[in-house]
Structure formats: C-alpha cells, structure tokens
Write an enzyme that holds these catalytic residues in place. Structure first.
Site, PDB file in Angstrom:
ATOM      1  N   ARG A  58       0.871  -1.189  -0.022  1.00 21.85           N
ATOM      2  CA  ARG A  58       0.182   0.081   0.001  1.00 21.85           C
ATOM      3  C   ARG A  58       0.797   1.143   0.073  1.00 21.85           C
ATOM      4  NH1 ARG A  58      -3.376  -2.388  -1.569  1.00 21.85           N
ATOM      5  NH2 ARG A  58      -5.705  -2.714  -0.904  1.00 21.85           N
TER       6      ARG A  58
ATOM      7  N   HIS B 215      -0.962   0.273  -9.804  1.00 21.99           N
ATOM      8  CA  HIS B 215      -1.283  -0.791  -8.586  1.00 21.99           C
ATOM      9  C   HIS B 215      -2.565  -1.825  -9.373  1.00 21.99           C
ATOM     10  CE1 HIS B 215      -3.904  -1.116  -4.429  1.00 21.99           C
ATOM     11  NE2 HIS B 215      -3.566  -2.176  -5.168  1.00 21.99           N
TER      12      HIS B 215
ATOM     13  N   GLU C 150      -4.635   7.233  -4.948  1.00 20.51           N
ATOM     14  CA  GLU C 150      -4.806   6.679  -5.847  1.00 20.51           C
ATOM     15  C   GLU C 150      -6.289   6.957  -6.400  1.00 20.51           C
ATOM     16  OE1 GLU C 150      -4.054   2.642  -5.150  1.00 20.51           O
ATOM     17  OE2 GLU C 150      -1.844   2.878  -5.030  1.00 20.51           O
TER      18      GLU C 150
END
Ligand SMILES: NC(=O)C1=CN([C@@H]2O[C@H](COP(=O)(O)OP(=O)(O)OC[C@H]3O[C@@H](n4cnc5c(N)ncnc54)[C@H](O)[C@@H]3O)[C@@H](O)[C@H]2O)C=CC1
Ligand SMILES: O=C(O)C(=O)CO
Length: 315
Positions: A232, A282, A261
């Site tokens: 993360r 991601h 994000e």
C-alpha cells in the site's frame, strides 16, 4: 438481499453471475465518496474494492449489514466505526497471490538486471553501435545469496519468501517495528532492514505501518538496497523515497502503489525523473485468474454471511 456494488469497473467488467444469483444486485461502474449514501440507502450489503466507507457514511446507513471488500487490503474501511455500528466487514484473502508474487519478481528482476535501461538502449539503437557481441553498460546483479527482507509475513510475504528462496536468496523476516520481543525465526525490524539487499513490503497499511519507511529508516539502509512495495502507498513516505533515490541513499525501488490513487499530478514519485524507480499503476493483483477467483470468493463470503458463517470476516 439488496446488494450494491460500488466500483464494478475495478473488476474489469467481468460477468458477476455468482453474485447476481444471491440477491438483487445494483452495480455502479464507479462511485465517488459523495454518492455512497444515496446509492446504498436500501442496501443490506455493499461490495467495494476501493471506495472509502468512513464513519460518517456508516452512520447514514442504518440498514447496512455487511461490507464485502473486493480486495485483500481493507484500509478504505473505517473498521472501528463498522464494528461500532454492528456492520460486518469481510475481505478476500489470497485471491491474487500468484499474480502479486509474479509482479514483485518482475519489478525485482528488471531492477537487478537493469532490464529497463537495456530495453531502452536496444530501442534507441545502441546495440548496432557495439564493437562486441553484447552491451555491458549497466550492472547486472543476481538475487541469489542476497539478503531478502520481508516486511509482513502473511499470505503474500510467505509466498514471496518461497520464490526468493528458490532464487537462492537468504530470506530474513522482519519483526514488526517497535516490538520489544523478537519472535523465533524473525529479526528485529531495524537490524533486518540494515542488513537488507532487497526489501519487499507485504504488510497492511494501518496506524503502525503508516510512514514505516521514512527519512530516518532510509538512512539505515545499504546504498545498494532495492525497495519493493506492492502492498500500500503510505507505508513508505513518498518524499523520503524520492530524496533517497535522488541522493543514492538506496539504489532503486519498484512500486505498485501510491498514497493517493488514482495518481495525482503532484505526486513526488510521478514527478521523479530518475530511472532507478519503476512504478506500475496498482495492478499487481489484476491477472484474469485473480479476478475470476475474486468474484467467486465475494459470492462465497456473502453466502457464508447470509447463513450465519464468517468466511474472511475482519469485523
Ligand atoms: N498491489 C496489489 O495489487 C495488492 C496489494 N495487496 C496488499 O498486500 C497486503 C498483504 O496481503 P496479504 O499478505 O494477502 O495479507 P495477510 O493479512 O495475509 O498478511 C499481512 C501480514 O502483515 C502482518 N502485519 C500486520 N501489521 C503489521 C505491522 N505493523 N508490521 C509488520 N507486519 C504486519 C500481519 O501479521 C500479516 O502476517 C494487503 O493488506 C494489501 O494492502 C494485496 C493484494 C494485491
Ligand atoms: O487486493 C488488494 O488489496 C488490492 O490492492 C487490489 O485491489
């Protein structure tokens, strides 16, 4: 059972049949924070991948019984507030392990072999200019025999450790930071990172892991260290990482996650122009096989909850 899926687009528009069979499913492609309450007013169950469900939202949804996170990480949910409101929360554990392991070693292999620099050189016509059969412009290093430190020894940390051992690395499992006692088979956090040639982060983002890697920790690392984060954003302080990469405090980094994000133009990692950082958007998890398992497992979680069971229950 009224089920609302808030961010179906993150499931790459795959068929949702196993979930549709369970109740009345209303599916939105994308939902922003301000739309959650209106969209979920009648919902018994919310499915969310990354839409944030905070305390305020939870207090406005008295009918809600279950939040089914369509991911492993649950840092987008206020778990304390969910518990206080009697709302159950489950995640999907282990659905993306092969994909995340593959992604981790893809980033690592590229960095250790300077593959990205060699690919650029080949595209830019440097090979044709060689007076020998190969080019040796950038160093190439093996994973074998390197100290490979794992931060967060859960499903992903253990799977990455298995592959690292297969590469011949010396795997070191870091104890949680600030722990006074070190469990058998683990090494105190600072000792582990000081000895690391490679560090791979696989812990959740929470109060204890936020900014775990800051300027103070970077100063402890070897100048040859490579840092991987497929866990993360926020576990590594982004400005401190940019400073460390710029000043060669560490050698390189491979990241799949950012603090905010989708990425923002102002993000320090996006604005960093050095070529010792590889950044992917991601998608370490996003193999088709992972998505198939994810949808199936969301349906299993909901079915279990409906029958009083508790598969993957976090709260
Ligand atoms: N980039 C991507 O596509 C994906 C990212 N993830 C991230 O990876 C994380 C880990 O996933 P899994 O291994 O499946 O979860 P897991 O729950 O099996 O393992 C997490 C491990 O971290 C440990 N941990 C918790 N707090 C810690 C702390 N303060 N310091 C050190 N370790 C700590 C736990 O004890 C556990 O062993 C998820 O929370 C998620 O944020 C997961 C899947 C895909
Ligand atoms: O499963 C997770 O935690 C991911 O980050 C992918 O959505």
């Amino acid at each position: 059972m009224k089920i609302v899926l808030l961010d179906a687009k993150t499931l790459a528009n795959n068929p949702l049949t196993p979930i549709e069979l369970l109740g009345e499913l209303t599916s939105y492609q994308i939902t922003d924070g301000a739309q959650v309450v209106t969209r979920c007013m009648d919902a018994d169950i919310i499915i969310t991948n990354k839409v944030v469900i905070n305390a305020e939202t939870l207090s406005a949804l008295p009918k809600l019984k279950l939040i089914c996170v369509a991911a492993t990480g649950t840092n987008n949910i206020d778990l304390v507030a969910a518990k206080a409101h009697g709302v159950a929360v489950c995640n999907v554990a282990g659905y993306s392990t092969p994909a995340v392991v593959q992604h981790t070693f893809t980033l690592l292999g590229n960095l250790m072999g300077n593959m990205h620099r060699y690919l650029n050189d080949s595209s830019n016509g440097l090979w044709q200019k060689s007076d020998m059969f190969c080019r040796l412009d950038h160093s190439i290093n093996e994973i074998a025999h390197k100290n490979f430190v794992i931060i967060g020894y859960g499903t992903l940390g253990q799977a990455v450790a298995t592959v690292a051992r297969a590469f011949g690395a010396n795997v070191i499992i870091a104890e949680r930071p600030n722990e006074t006692s070190v469990r058998a088979g683990r090494v105190a956090f600072l000792d582990a990172v000081q000895s690391a040639d490679i560090i791979s982060i696989h812990c959740p983002l929470n109060e204890q892991t936020k900014d775990l890697f800051d300027a103070r920790v970077f100063k402890q690392l070897k100048p040859s260290a490579v840092l991987l984060n497929t866990a993360r954003g926020g576990i590594v302080n982004e400005q401190a990482l940019v400073d460390a990469l710029k000043q060669k405090v560490i050698a390189a980094a491979g990241f799949d996650v950012l603090t905010v994000e989708p990425a923002q133009n102002t993000n320090p990692l996006l604005n960093y122009t050095g070529d010792n950082l590889l950044l992917t958007p991601h998608n370490a998890w996003a193999a088709q096989e992972s998505i198939n398992r994810l949808i199936k497992c969301i349906a299993e979680n909901i079915t279990a909850f409906h029958h009083g069971g508790d598969i993957n229950r976090i709260v």
